[in-house]
Design an enzyme around this catalytic site. Structure first.
Site, PDB file in Angstrom:
ATOM      1  N   CYS A 179       0.866  -1.175   0.000  1.00  0.00           N
ATOM      2  CA  CYS A 179       0.000   0.000   0.000  1.00  0.00           C
ATOM      3  C   CYS A 179       0.904   1.227   0.000  1.00  0.00           C
ATOM      4  O   CYS A 179       1.595   1.488   0.994  1.00  0.00           O
ATOM      5  CB  CYS A 179      -0.925  -0.003   1.211  1.00  0.00           C
ATOM      6  SG  CYS A 179      -1.976   1.454   1.344  1.00  0.00           S
ATOM      7  N   GLY A 237      -0.130   3.843   2.518  1.00  0.00           N
ATOM      8  CA  GLY A 237       0.176   3.311   3.842  1.00  0.00           C
ATOM      9  C   GLY A 237       1.649   3.461   4.175  1.00  0.00           C
ATOM     10  O   GLY A 237       2.016   3.818   5.307  1.00  0.00           O
TER      11      GLY A 237
END
Length: 266
Positions: A207, A210
């Protein structure tokens, strides 16, 4: 028939559709059907590339559950590869500048936001060390990097029950727009291990936003110094940020194959 490309960034995979010439009517149910790995094409996110008056292209992002989201770092790195040149991209999170590098791309992801109502949270709270936690997890940090993230810094990443805690936290009423849940372990001044439960997609091999959020939170807590190598199950991203500045994310992007589909069948 409409054309698409299958692409991925560190195993976070996408169906990328070029809608610049031929518009595609994308709905939540259609995006969910295309993303289905058994009855559709299969992907973590569906990416719709269109035209924009103030950028080279626009990018719409739909999670596997059909929900439209603001940002996706791994998909952003795929755009210059898909288009064939450096691009300025209009997203719901703002303008992103993506430049091709050897094997991938480098993207200016913009400046992170830390105010509680920018995450957003349901009520005021310190976002560096939140006054909330779940089960035996430590108090997390929260960052908006175009989309909402909560980050838990743990001593042993391998001991976390991601399948239980991820959906529990994603859907907690504290996060009115739901949230991406990051479990991070700092292993050095410039190195973090990370596993992400992605909003609307679940556990993912990588991600990009993320990785940005985890690196920013670690730097804010003075637990790491940029540039930070963020190691995800799918591989590594390099995240560079200094307080007051924008986030620079660099990492791989891969074109897998091209295909055709009749979108009216989904």
């Amino acid at each position: 028939m409409g054309r698409f490309s299958k692409m991925h960034g560190l195993g976070n995979d996408f169906v990328v559709i070029d809608a610049r010439t031929d518009a595609v009517d994308m709905t939540e149910s259609r995006a969910r059907a295309i993303a289905d790995r058994h009855a559709g094409i299969g992907c973590d996110q569906l990416i719709l590339i269109g035209n924009a008056p103030d950028a080279d292209v626009s990018m719409q992002i739909f999670n596997a559950d059909g929900s439209e989201v603001e940002a996706c770092g791994n998909a952003t790195r795929c755009v210059p590869l898909f288009v064939g040149r450096d691009v300025l991209i209009r997203t719901k999170a703002g303008l992103l500048d993506a430049k091709a590098v050897d094997g991938g791309a480098s993207v200016d992801m913009g400046a992170p936001r830390f105010d509680w109502d920018a995450i957003p949270l349901a009520y005021p709270m310190d976002t560096l060390t939140m006054g909330a936690s779940w089960e035996d997890l430590p108090a997390p940090a929260a960052v908006n990097v175009g989309n909402p993230h909560v980050i838990f810094f743990v001593d042993d990443l391998d001991g976390v029950n991601f399948d239980h805690l991820g959906p529990l936290i994603e859907h907690d009423p504290l996060f009115p727009a739901r949230v991406n849940v990051n479990f991070a372990q700092v292993v050095g001044d410039h190195h973090i291990r990370l596993v992400v439960w992605e909003r609307g997609a679940g556990l993912t091999r990588a991600c990009g936003t993320g990785a940005c959020a985890a690196a920013v939170a670690a730097i804010r807590r003075k637990a790491a110094t940029g540039p930070v190598t963020v190691s995800l199950p799918g591989g590594d991203l390099i995240i560079d940020w200094a307080p007051g500045g924008t986030i620079r994310m660099t990492g791989p992007a891969t074109h897998v194959f091209d295909g055709e589909a009749d979108w009216s069948r989904f």
